[in-house]
Enzyme design. Structure first.
Site, PDB file in Angstrom:
ATOM      1  N   HIS A  43      -1.301  -4.009   0.172  1.00  0.00           N
ATOM      2  CA  HIS A  43      -2.171  -2.955  -0.326  1.00  0.00           C
ATOM      3  C   HIS A  43      -2.214  -2.989  -1.851  1.00  0.00           C
ATOM      4  CE1 HIS A  43      -1.597  -0.503   3.618  1.00  0.00           C
ATOM      5  NE2 HIS A  43      -2.743  -1.157   3.632  1.00  0.00           N
ATOM      6  N   TYR A  58       3.534  -1.795  -2.207  1.00  0.00           N
ATOM      7  CA  TYR A  58       4.758  -2.170  -1.485  1.00  0.00           C
ATOM      8  C   TYR A  58       4.600  -2.315   0.027  1.00  0.00           C
ATOM      9  CZ  TYR A  58       5.928   0.401  -5.778  1.00  0.00           C
ATOM     10  OH  TYR A  58       5.934   0.894  -7.059  1.00  0.00           O
ATOM     11  N   HIS A  59       3.504  -2.911   0.481  1.00  0.00           N
ATOM     12  CA  HIS A  59       3.308  -3.063   1.922  1.00  0.00           C
ATOM     13  C   HIS A  59       2.943  -4.496   2.312  1.00  0.00           C
ATOM     14  CE1 HIS A  59       2.033   1.448   1.647  1.00  0.00           C
ATOM     15  NE2 HIS A  59       3.348   1.323   1.747  1.00  0.00           N
ATOM     16  N   PRO A  60       3.717  -5.511   1.928  1.00  0.00           N
ATOM     17  CA  PRO A  60       3.387  -6.885   2.323  1.00  0.00           C
ATOM     18  C   PRO A  60       3.636  -7.121   3.811  1.00  0.00           C
ATOM     19  CG  PRO A  60       5.510  -6.841   1.228  1.00  0.00           C
ATOM     20  CD  PRO A  60       4.951  -5.448   1.110  1.00  0.00           C
TER      21      PRO A  60
END
Length: 578
Positions: free
Chosen positions: A301, A474-476
């Site tokens: 994101h 912080y959403h890999p």
């Protein structure tokens, strides 16, 4: 040392899986984690996230960096990831968000059978101990504590009213399975009631810490670096680890499970000789099994922040008054679990559509009760508030590769942020809508000048700011994606294609990024995996071959794998005959 299951990585996936599998006293479970035990005060006190997320110093945080991003003016992005039991659930903002039901239906439509929203809902409920009680959409008896915020600031309620003034409906439950769109206060993974009231409930606090000393069949090793998965031909037999400067081996009678997350799980597969042959050969690693999709399909994101100064003093801030606020809040939190120390910072938010023609939100907003700049690495005196806007389903695709063959070296991370024009257009639209909300009447008494963007009015000026300061929220996910196509890494039961007794259980298996925060979905994935793994283990080579036939790219490489292992004996398996 020999166990039934060896789990690598104690984050949201690994902590959940270890906790669930060890409920069966007949099996021996070993969990290895590179970081510490995740019990420190910065983890337990929600406001401590600001200190950990910055990575300065590197407390419980890998603090990775990306390669230079052309879409971000050549800047290197920052990628904080949790490095302790609980993983990123120990350093995040604790927001409990599942995503949109269509996200999971899309997975099933793409060939991931059994992953529709109806299929995954029972596992969300199984994990959840929601303060609001049991309902058709929520669980109340699960280990993961989900709570309404202890004491949200009034400015957060003002943000919700401002969004409503801009035509966005109020939404008091982003996870009701019906209507994600709207603005409201987030629920958080936080203990509600009891001695831990107001403390963070990380995945480790939920699934591991309460049982670690009570279960003799659960071995948890911290400060341990996994080096590679050991293979006997096409079967995983264990994990080579390094601790206290010594190399050791953990053997798995049943399965090896990788739970390192979207950045570390593909790295460990590649270090083990499983991945794109060209990438492995480039670093002198023998090709044990060709899977070209390992490390590909990275999605994250991309996010931009607008910040405003304020005269409101009842907020986190730097300077004498801000420090006094924290000092007064500590005894309140210790006594009641409430107050400023209990804040997730991102207290309110919204899911919005950039066009009324869309059938679901394509942007998420996080309203933060402090000035946020460069992941809390750049500090400003005084008080302020910030709002994030992120593109929920980006079209850009990046990758994770190796920098070298040393397990202690960080992976090479390339999210390719803003490489797709659609992502640029959506983020620009989101920033404009976010600015409209921040300038609505409900926030007028709080708002002073914007920190950076006060004079930016045209699309070109806003885009200049976006490319100068946008980054991850912080959403890999996606780098060991689930599926049946040539680039899939795991099947619908999370088993690595072509390798027996090896699974991946973390956010890397998501084929596409969900429309929301990724912690709750990762815990759900681990709950599902535990259900499958508790059944009888079978190994049938014909079934292994049938999961996904070798592609034209893989066939010649598979034939040459043995020769490659001889060429690089340092990466050959150290145990055979199991």
């Amino acid at each position: 040392m020999e166990f039934d299951y060896v789990i690598v990585g104690g984050g949201s996936g690994g902590a959940t899986l270890a906790g669930r599998l060890s409920e069966d006293p007949a099996v021996q479970v070993c969990l290895v984690e590179a970081g510490g035990d995740g019990r420190g005060i910065l983890v337990r006190a929600p406001a401590g996230a600001a200190a950990m997320i910055s990575g300065r110093p590197r407390i419980n945080n890998y603090a990775y960096r990306t390669v230079p991003q052309p879409g971000l003016n050549g800047r290197r992005g920052y990628q904080p990831r949790g490095r302790c039991l609980g993983g990123s659930s120990a350093i995040n903002a604790m927001l409990y968000v599942r995503g949109h039901p269509d996200d999971y239906d899309d997975w099933e439509r793409a060939g991931c059978i059994g992953w529709s929203f109806d299929d995954v809902l029972p596992f969300f409920k199984r994990s959840e101990g929601n303060q609001r009680g049991e309902s058709a959409m929520h669980g109340a008896s699960g280990p993961l504590q989900v709570a309404d915020q202890q004491s949200p600031r009034e400015i957060s309620n003002a943000f919700v009213r401002a969004a409503m003034e801009c035509g966005i409906p109020r939404n008091d439950d982003f996870n009701d399975g019906v209507r994600q769109e709207g603005a409201g206060l987030y629920q958080v993974t936080q203990f509600h009631g009891g001695a831990k009231n107001g403390e963070r409930c990380s995945a480790a606090a939920a699934y591991l810490h309460p049982v670690m000393s009570a279960r003799s069949n659960l071995t948890v090793m911290t400060g341990v670096q996994a080096q590679r998965v050991l293979l006997d031909e096409r079967r995983a037999t264990g994990v080579e680890i390094r601790r206290d400067g010594e190399t050791d081996t953990l053997f798995a009678r049943r399965e090896v499970v990788l739970c390192g997350g979207a950045l570390n799980s593909p790295q460990l597969l590649m270090l083990s000789g499983i991945g794109d042959p060209e990438e492995l050969v480039r670093h002198g690693i023998a090709v044990r099994h060709a899977l070209p999709g390992v490390g590909r399909n990275l999605q994250d994101h991309v996010d931009f922040i607008l910040s405003c100064r304020t005269q409101e003093k009842n907020l986190p801030g730097l300077g004498p008054m801000g420090l006094l606020n924290f000092a007064k809040a500590i005894p309140e939190w210790r006594r009641s679990g409430k107050g400023l120390i209990a804040t997730p910072y991102a207290e309110a938010g919204a899911f919005i559509r950039t066009s009324p023609d869309l059938d679901k939100p394509d942007l998420q907003l996080h309203f933060v009760i402090a000035l946020v700049d460069d992941h809390a690495r750049k500090l400003h005196g005084g008080f302020g508030f910030s709002c994030h806007a992120c593109v929920l389903r980006p079209k850009g695709r990046g990758d994770v590769r190796l920098n070298d063959a040393d397990p202690a070296t960080a992976p090479r991370i390339d999210p390719k942020f803003l490489s797709h024009e659609d992502d640029v257009a959506r983020l620009l639209a989101g920033v404009k809508k976010m600015r409209e909300i921040l300038h609505a009447p409900a926030l007028q008494k709080y708002r002073q000048a914007e920190l950076y963007t006060a004079g930016a009015n045209t699309d070109e000026e806003l885009l200049s700011h976006i490319r100068a300061r946008a980054d991850t929220i912080y959403h890999p996910v996606g780098t060991c994606k689930m599926g049946t196509d040539a680039m899939a890494v795991v099947d619908a039961k999370l088993r690595v294609h072509g390798i027996a007794n090896l699974r991946v259980v973390d956010a890397s298996v998501m084929p596409t990024l969900i429309g929301g925060n990724t912690n709750a979905p990762t815990i759900m994935i681990a709950e599902r995996a535990a259900e499958w793994m508790r059944g009888p283990l079978t190994f049938d080579r014909a079934e292994l071959d049938a999961r996904r036939p070798a592609t034209s790219l893989e066939r010649p490489v598979l034939q040459a794998a043995a020769a490659g292992a001889q060429a690089h004996p340092a990466h050959a398996t150290v145990r055979s005959g199991m």
